[in-house]
Design an enzyme around this catalytic site. Structure first.
Site, short mmCIF file in Angstrom:
data_model
loop_
_atom_site.label_atom_id
_atom_site.label_comp_id
_atom_site.label_asym_id
_atom_site.label_seq_id
_atom_site.Cartn_x
_atom_site.Cartn_y
_atom_site.Cartn_z
N LYS A 39 45.16 42.96 58.04
CA LYS A 39 45.80 44.03 56.98
C LYS A 39 45.57 45.46 58.13
O LYS A 39 44.48 45.99 58.08
CB LYS A 39 45.32 44.26 55.76
CG LYS A 39 45.62 43.15 55.09
CD LYS A 39 45.02 42.98 53.66
CE LYS A 39 45.70 41.68 52.76
NZ LYS A 39 44.43 40.74 52.31
N THR A 97 37.88 18.78 49.71
CA THR A 97 38.63 19.98 50.58
C THR A 97 37.68 20.22 51.45
O THR A 97 36.25 20.11 51.51
CB THR A 97 39.07 21.01 49.62
OG1 THR A 97 37.75 21.58 49.21
CG2 THR A 97 39.73 21.02 48.53
N TRP A 120 51.14 44.23 57.02
CA TRP A 120 50.67 42.87 57.08
C TRP A 120 50.94 42.36 58.51
O TRP A 120 52.22 42.57 58.85
CB TRP A 120 50.88 41.54 55.95
CG TRP A 120 50.39 41.95 54.86
CD1 TRP A 120 49.39 43.03 54.50
CD2 TRP A 120 50.46 41.04 53.72
NE1 TRP A 120 49.08 42.51 53.24
CE2 TRP A 120 49.58 41.41 52.75
CE3 TRP A 120 51.38 40.01 53.53
CZ2 TRP A 120 49.75 40.99 51.39
CZ3 TRP A 120 51.13 39.08 52.28
CH2 TRP A 120 50.25 39.75 51.28
N GLU A 171 45.04 19.28 48.19
CA GLU A 171 45.25 19.34 46.87
C GLU A 171 46.65 18.94 46.56
O GLU A 171 47.20 18.71 45.43
CB GLU A 171 45.28 20.75 46.37
CG GLU A 171 43.61 21.12 46.55
CD GLU A 171 43.18 21.76 47.28
OE1 GLU A 171 43.58 21.47 48.62
OE2 GLU A 171 42.24 22.59 47.29
#
Ligand code: AMP
Length: 540
Positions: free
Chosen positions: A436, A183, A441, A328
């Site tokens: 935030k 990754t 949000w 993944e």
């Protein structure tokens, strides 16, 4: 009781055997590292990958051994993929854009025994060699080269190895590992994902389906996405499965080079991250090319800006398939294709539907959960942590004992998303990038999409900057397009009436360049370090 059908393992070698049997003369065009354009065929790829396998065995390499590549998308890289994985070894694609320290970490973590490299990356090899303790064989991807030998006297040569007599493909367990990819690791050390022959084959079947990438023997496919970025999204395997003509772009990833390749080779489908398409669109605009052969493109890796999808459709008659995935997840998790019930939608409604990341193919399940892990409704509104499970999703990272999954068997993607009743998923943000503000949000993706609609903005990133009252407030960091000079108020005005008033960015900061990660994503944590205090400095 068991059924009475043949039970054959699903193997990478089956893919290349099939391509060589049924699509022997279908071409693979490849841009070499020295700029030359060469052509080979699926038959030759199979033959040379078996010779390469024999050559690697003669060096003492065997099943399960990690063989690394540091290479562009080209025909030798393709032969290594099939030879190594088909032969039961593990093909470990290394990302050359990583910092040398990360590169060293990854080679050692994987305990790679051999490494293939393109000439471009020789300085990286020579500069880090003494730290690459596990590597026994350095193999240059070309013929014998005095310059390479002068810098690296122990170097071996790909073109010598493929002179061996071809090996037979071994019959492996389908759960045997075939490839390894790390990754990008924007925080902490990168982690390895070790794919199996089975997971790769099931992923390959799936991505070729009409409701995924819709691949066939009639396509000319240009994977701009590197083979070191989540296995070029599985396209080299799928091209072998369906017998497509492949065009490998090598190191020439600038807009003009890609445009020339698309027009000259009559590419019908190209795949890449948004930054690639920005460069391609600028080149097409400048040259006047209409990219007539290009019927579809796949955009993934980061959110595709709606304005980009519209440009491809309206100016180039090219349909964008917006796709989402991760290292993944092999990587395809979703692709945006319509359903029968959408055929009668008007153009605007259809365009809106095509903006999101699409729905999962069979074999992948998605869910969204709240902070306590409770499942949220698939109503297109609720936003939560996106979790995934399926046949080609990681269970644990390479070399780790512990599971990578939640106690009930799901993998947390680190993305925030909503899912509608038809299964269509929309990424709202990365969990750590969402802004935030006063407990609410704000999607950084939504804000970025609006900023890049302005012709004077080449690249934009929205971050949460510290604020004494609201905790965080949105700030846009932008790079101006060449020859343009938009100012802060002009960009802020774009948001009027488009987002709620409290979501309008408090500031727009212009900068010369925004640093991208090794897989072409904006490094938001760097931007937060650089610009996180800009509102405090302005004395809000
Ligand atoms: P990587 O493993 O480096 O390919 O990164 C995977 C991450 O890229 C995902 O978890 C998402 O955050 C992001 N990503 C991939 N595709 C998309 C997309 N189409 N839209 C938004 N984010 C994406």
């Amino acid at each position: 009781m068991s059924g009475s059908m043949m039970q054959r393992p699903l193997l990478i070698s089956d893919l290349i055997r099939h391509a060589a049997t049924c699509h022997a003369d279908t071409e693979i065009v490849s841009r070499e590292t020295d700029g030359a354009l060469t052509a080979t065929t699926w038959a030759e790829v199979e033959d040379q990958s078996r010779r390469l396998l024999a050559g690697l065995r003669a060096l003492g390499l065997g099943e399960g051994d990690r063989v690394a590549t540091l290479a562009w998308n080209n025909h030798r890289h393709l032969k290594i993929w099939f030879g190594v994985s088909g032969g039961g070894m593990v093909c470990h694609t290394l990302n050359p854009r990583l910092a040398p320290q990360q590169f060293i970490f990854i080679v050692n973590d994987a305990a790679d025994r051999a490494i293939f490299f393109d000439k471009t990356f020789m300085p990286l090899i020579v500069g880090t060699k003494e730290h690459l303790g596990s590597i026994e064989h350095f193999i240059f991807m070309g013929s014998r080269d005095e310059e390479v030998l002068a810098a690296l006297p122990e170097a071996l040569f790909f073109d010598d190895l493929v002179r061996s007599e071809p090996a037979e493909w071994p019959v492996l367990e389908e759960t045997a590992p075939c490839s390894l990819c790390y990754t990008s690791g924007t925080t902490g050390n990168p982690k390895g994902v070790l794919y199996t022959n089975r997971s790769t084959l099931l992923h390959t079947f799936s991505i070729a389906l009409p409701d995924a990438l819709d691949l066939s023997a009639r396509e000319v496919i240009l994977p701009v996405v590197p083979m070191f970025h989540a296995s070029a999204w599985g396209v080299p395997y799928a091209a072998a499965m369906v017998g497509a003509r492949l065009v490998m772009p090598g190191p020439a990833l600038d807009g003009d080079s890609l445009l020339a390749l698309i027009d000259d080779q009559k590419v019908t489908l190209a795949l890449g991250v948004p930054t690639i398409w920005m460069m391609l669109l600028a080149a097409a605009e400048a040259s006047g090319s209409k990219m007539e052969s290009l019927r579809r493109n796949v955009i993934g890796g980061s959110a595709a800006p709606p304005s980009m999808i519209a440009t491809f459709r309206e100016r180039y008659d090219c349909e964008t398939i917006h796709a989402w995935g991760m290292t993944e997840t092999s990587p395809l998790g979703t692709a945006n294709q319509i359903k029968g019930k959408h055929l009668n939608l008007d153009a605007d409604a259809l365009a809106l539907l095509r903006l999101g990341q699409g729905r999962p193919p069979f074999g992948i399940e998605l869910r969204i959960v709240d902070e306590d892990g409770a499942a949220l409704p698939h109503d297109g509104q609720a936003q939560g942590a996106l979790q995934v499970r399926g046949h080609w999703v990681v269970a644990r990272y390479f070399g780790k004992e512990e599971s990578a999954l939640s106690p009930d068997g799901w993998f947390d993607t680190g993305d925030v998303a909503s899912i509608d009743a038809d299964g269509y998923m929309t990424i709202r943000d990365r969990t750590k990038d969402i802004i935030k503000s006063g407990g609410e949000w704000i999607s950084s993706v939504d804000l970025e999409n609006i900023a890049v609609e302005h012709p004077g903005i080449a690249l934009a990133a929205a971050i949460g900057a510290r604020h004494p009252k609201w905790d965080e407030r949105p700030v846009i960091v932008a790079v101006r397009a060449e020859g343009h000079d938009p100012d802060e108020e002009e960009i802020r005005a774009l948001y009027e009436g488009r987002v709620a008033r409290w979501q309008i960015p408090d500031a727009v900061i212009f900068t010369d360049a925004i640093e991208l990660s090794a897989t072409g994503k904006v490094l938001k944590n760097r931007l937060r370090e650089q610009f996180g205090d800009v509102l405090l400095e302005r004395g809000v």
